[in-house]
Design a protein around this motif. Structure first.
Motif, short mmCIF file in Angstrom:
data_model
loop_
_atom_site.label_atom_id
_atom_site.label_comp_id
_atom_site.label_asym_id
_atom_site.label_seq_id
_atom_site.Cartn_x
_atom_site.Cartn_y
_atom_site.Cartn_z
N UNK A 415 1.02 14.55 11.46
CA UNK A 415 0.00 14.84 10.46
C UNK A 415 -1.13 15.61 11.14
N UNK A 416 -1.56 16.70 10.50
CA UNK A 416 -2.67 17.51 11.01
C UNK A 416 -3.86 17.37 10.07
N UNK A 417 -5.03 17.13 10.65
CA UNK A 417 -6.26 16.98 9.88
C UNK A 417 -7.30 17.94 10.43
N UNK A 418 -8.10 18.52 9.53
CA UNK A 418 -9.17 19.41 9.95
C UNK A 418 -10.41 19.17 9.10
N UNK A 419 -11.55 19.05 9.77
CA UNK A 419 -12.82 18.97 9.06
C UNK A 419 -13.39 20.36 8.84
N UNK A 420 -14.28 20.47 7.87
CA UNK A 420 -15.02 21.71 7.66
C UNK A 420 -16.23 21.66 8.59
N UNK A 421 -16.02 22.07 9.85
CA UNK A 421 -17.03 21.84 10.88
C UNK A 421 -18.28 22.69 10.71
N UNK A 422 -18.24 23.70 9.83
CA UNK A 422 -19.44 24.51 9.59
C UNK A 422 -20.60 23.64 9.11
N UNK A 423 -20.27 22.49 8.52
CA UNK A 423 -21.29 21.56 8.05
C UNK A 423 -21.47 20.37 8.98
N UNK A 424 -20.86 20.45 10.17
CA UNK A 424 -21.01 19.38 11.15
C UNK A 424 -19.77 18.50 11.25
N UNK A 425 -19.63 17.82 12.38
CA UNK A 425 -18.53 16.87 12.57
C UNK A 425 -18.96 15.51 12.05
N UNK A 426 -18.11 14.90 11.22
CA UNK A 426 -18.55 13.72 10.46
C UNK A 426 -17.70 12.47 10.67
N UNK A 427 -16.40 12.63 10.67
CA UNK A 427 -15.52 11.46 10.60
C UNK A 427 -15.55 10.66 11.90
N UNK A 428 -15.78 9.34 11.76
CA UNK A 428 -15.75 8.43 12.90
C UNK A 428 -14.41 7.70 13.01
N UNK A 429 -13.80 7.39 11.87
CA UNK A 429 -12.54 6.65 11.90
C UNK A 429 -11.80 6.84 10.57
N UNK A 430 -10.48 6.68 10.63
CA UNK A 430 -9.66 6.82 9.44
C UNK A 430 -8.37 6.04 9.62
N UNK A 431 -7.62 5.91 8.54
CA UNK A 431 -6.29 5.30 8.64
C UNK A 431 -5.31 6.09 7.79
N UNK A 432 -4.03 5.97 8.14
CA UNK A 432 -2.95 6.67 7.46
C UNK A 432 -1.91 5.68 6.99
N UNK A 433 -1.50 5.84 5.72
CA UNK A 433 -0.48 4.97 5.14
C UNK A 433 0.56 5.82 4.43
N UNK A 434 1.76 5.30 4.31
CA UNK A 434 2.85 6.04 3.70
C UNK A 434 3.64 5.12 2.79
N UNK A 435 4.24 5.72 1.77
CA UNK A 435 5.11 4.97 0.87
C UNK A 435 6.32 5.84 0.55
N UNK A 436 7.51 5.22 0.55
CA UNK A 436 8.71 5.93 0.16
C UNK A 436 8.86 5.97 -1.34
N UNK A 437 10.00 6.44 -1.81
CA UNK A 437 10.24 6.54 -3.25
C UNK A 437 10.24 5.17 -3.91
N UNK A 438 10.66 4.16 -3.16
CA UNK A 438 10.76 2.81 -3.72
C UNK A 438 10.05 1.83 -2.79
#
Length: 696
Positions: A415-438
């Motif tokens: 997974x690739x993530x990018x912030x809009x850094x023109x307005x500054x770096x903001x994110x301190x932490x995040x999480x990722x979750x996934x679900x299949x079809x069922x």
């Protein structure tokens, strides 16, 4: 401003997708852009970070003298490349995806690769092109012909110049900067290296000189010259830098990596690996690392060129952690990038192209309850492939949740993530979750911690089936602004196995790959016509004796490339004694593992190795401790065999590049007792720390 080529897509599919994915954003949400969270980058810094990868070129007298740090006393006539093919450099590096090249126009030895008027110690007094050559001119013009950016490294330290350490040298240094910034076209980056002062030839004085780098070089005056003809130039080092050294030369930035930094708050240079959230200066990190152990070419390192897998990992741990990658490619004795290096560079780039070619979220719908209103902040901007568009959350929020629904279930492992850094770096932490079809959402088990994002963050994990993907920013410095979220299925790339032999003659073969199949083969000695037989590795091998060659390879069900490692064993250390050290310390010193370090007892400044019988000795290999941020590496040494001094010298750059280094004796020396005497540690640390020793 650099010319950046952006990928665009047709407008109608964007509008259609946007209309479907606005979610239930509040009518009262703001329609204007979020306020910047300071500090913010200049446009030039944004453009620089979008380059991502570019090349370093180390070439000069060191190349022909087989040195890393020249002393400044070898004659200019030593510089005698028979070919020197800058076209080959540029076309190879462009094919490898590099956006520019930075040339070491002068290293610490003071030898200049252009015919400067400031010193006779330059190419004008070498046999290359009859003294009429100008490598800076040749390479800068080749870069322009092929559409690459060009930059300069100029060492402030000059071990040849008699005036170094005195006020007169500042004029020489500044004149060299003026020549380089006015005669060779536009420069995208300029390097002031941090190595300053120490021993040197200094016009024959053969002395040690100390300076205060913050004041001696007048970096402020030098910067005015740089900016006169290159207003958007990025400056590395000195007191006016716009980018920062990442704090190591091993090829990684911290998993948490803020683009902000303030050296006045720095307690140790390694803090640069992570940046500073509360700093008030935007100063993004640059990861500099070499494709070989050394920065200059050495024939003995031809078998130590980084593998494709290793280069891929470096990309993830540099560009994928909010930093740029400056990859060094040494030029060989013929004046070319070696064939092995070229092949690895191109294969590395081809792998990255394949890995990030198909964004599985490209046609996904995106749902959130946190959007601002207005066309500028639509959720469709988050997967449109355009770095200039972005999605933004409402004011007053420091969290956000985005759910992606794919047209069909897909297998993903990146997974690739990018912030809009023109307005500054903001994110301190995040999480990722996934679900299949069922199924319901469940956390993705990632290799890295999920903290900062910045310009780009790449997250790797074992392949999972995804019909839906949920990104939750759990903490930020203000309303979240994301320019891109993408998911990929990158092909598996295998790292060659690691082989080591310990103090009991047990050989271990290891791999970083999961569910891997390891094999090994003992290579017959010269003249032995026995065929090589590969055997499955099922555990430690007991291989006593001196001097053997073993090959190891690895494969998996998904990858049958079988990358190989060749291990050349030296003398068995099973019976070597180490007076003054405990048995545990002796075991750690000879276990082939630089992570099990030995700290010499207080007051002990040497290590003695008693072989028990007379043997022919060619080299002693010292591996510094491989633990992070260790103090106590050996910098200068003397080596004695049976009481006679056989070598003395310095491990150049060991502080920032603590790789295994060999004390080469040149010819075989007979003896049964070796004593390594430490005459200086890095930064004059009181403790002496060793990772490993081996004898050949």
């Amino acid at each position: 401003m650099y010319h950046i080529i952006m990928m665009r897509k047709l407008l109608s599919p964007i509008l259609g997708l946007c209309a479907l994915t606005l979610g239930s954003a509040s009518i009262s949400a703001q329609t204007s852009a979020p306020e910047p969270i300071l500090p913010i980058p200049t446009q030039a810094q944004i453009d620089w970070q979008r380059l991502e990868t570019y090349a370093f070129i180390h070439f000069g007298l060191n190349t022909f003298n087989d040195l890393e740090w020249g002393y400044g006393n070898t004659p200019a006539t030593t510089f005698a490349p028979p070919i020197l093919d800058v076209e080959q450099w540029v076309t190879t590096l462009k094919r490898a995806g590099m956006k520019g090249i930075i040339l070491t126009a002068k290293h610490h030895d003071g030898f200049c690769l252009w015919p400067t008027k400031t010193t006779e110690y330059s190419v004008k007094n070498s046999p290359w092109k009859g003294g009429k050559g100008d490598l800076v001119k040749d390479l800068s013009e080749a870069c322009r012909r092929h559409g690459l950016l060009f930059g300069i490294y100029l060492s402030p330290w000059d071990r040849n110049n008699a005036q170094y350490g005195f006020p007169e040298y500042q004029k020489t240094f500044h004149e060299q900067i003026r020549e380089l910034t006015t005669n060779y076209g536009k420069l995208f980056e300029y390097w002031f290296d941090g190595a300053n002062g120490g021993t040197g030839w200094y016009g024959g004085a053969d002395s040690a000189r100390k300076i205060d780098p913050l004041t001696y070089y007048d970096y402020e005056g030098a910067t005015k010259m740089l900016l006169k003809n290159n207003k958007d130039i990025m400056i590395f080092g000195g007191t006016t830098h716009t980018i920062r050294w990442i704090g190591n030369e091993r090829g990684w930035a911290g998993e948490t990596n803020w683009a902000m930094y303030d050296e006045s708050k720095q307690k140790h240079y390694t803090q640069a690996q992570w940046g500073m959230e509360t700093a008030d200066k935007w100063c993004p990190g640059e990861v500099d690392v070499s494709i070989r152990p050394g920065w200059f070419y050495h024939h003995r390192e031809d078998h130590q060129v980084r593998s494709v897998a290793n280069l891929v990992n470096i990309y993830y741990e540099s560009v994928g952690r909010n930093a740029n990658l400056l990859l060094n490619c040494p030029i060989n004795l013929e004046g070319k990038i070696s064939a092995t290096d070229s092949a690895r560079l191109i294969a590395w780039h081809d792998h990255l192209q394949k890995a990030f070619r198909h964004n599985k979220l490209r046609k996904a719908s995106v749902h959130t309850n946190d959007s601002r209103t207005g066309k500028t902040f639509r959720t469709c901007h988050i997967n449109d492939g355009n770095p200039d568009t972005y999605w933004a959350a409402k004011d007053g929020t420091t969290t956000a949740t985005l759910t992606f629904t794919l047209p069909k279930e897909e297998l993903i492992n990146n997974i690739a993530l990018q912030e809009h850094i023109a307005l500054g770096q903001r994110v301190r932490s995040f999480r990722l979750e996934v679900a299949g079809s069922k199924g319901d959402f469940h956390p993705i088990e990632t290799r890295d911690t999920l903290t900062t994002i910045g310009y780009k963050r790449l997250i790797r994990f074992s392949a999972v089936h995804a019909k839906r993907l949920r990104l939750t920013v759990t903490d930020a410095r203000g309303p979240v602004c994301l320019s891109e979220v993408a998911a990929y299925l990158a092909p598996e790339v295998l790292e060659a196995p690691t082989v080591r032999r310990d103090s009991r003659d047990s050989v271990y073969i290891t791999t970083t790959a999961a569910n891997a199949h390891l094999e090994y083969a003992l290579i017959p000695t010269e003249g032995n016509k026995q065929q090589v037989t590969w055997r499955p590795y099922q555990g430690a091998l007991y291989l006593p004796g001196d001097h053997f060659t073993l090959k190891a390879r690895v494969s998996t069900a998904a990858n049958s490339d079988r990358p190989e490692t060749t291990y050349e064993a030296g003398y068995s250390l099973a019976r070597v004694q180490t007076p003054g050290l405990s048995e545990v310390e002796r075991t750690h010193l000879f276990d082939g593992n630089g992570y099990t370090q030995v700290v010499l007892p207080k007051g002990m400044r040497s290590v003695t190795l008693e072989l028990g019988e007379t043997k022919g000795i060619h080299r002693l290999v010292y591996t510094p401790s491989q633990l992070r941020d260790v103090r106590g590496h050996i910098q200068r040494y003397e080596l004695y065999i049976d009481g006679h001094k056989v070598a003395e010298g310095e491990f150049s750059n060991i502080k920032h590049n603590p790789i295994p280094v060999a004390i080469e004796l040149g010819k075989e020396v007979q003896g049964k007792t070796l004593r390594l005497v430490v005459t200086k540690t890095v930064d004059d640390a009181a403790e002496i720390v060793l990772g490993d020793l081996s004898i050949n």
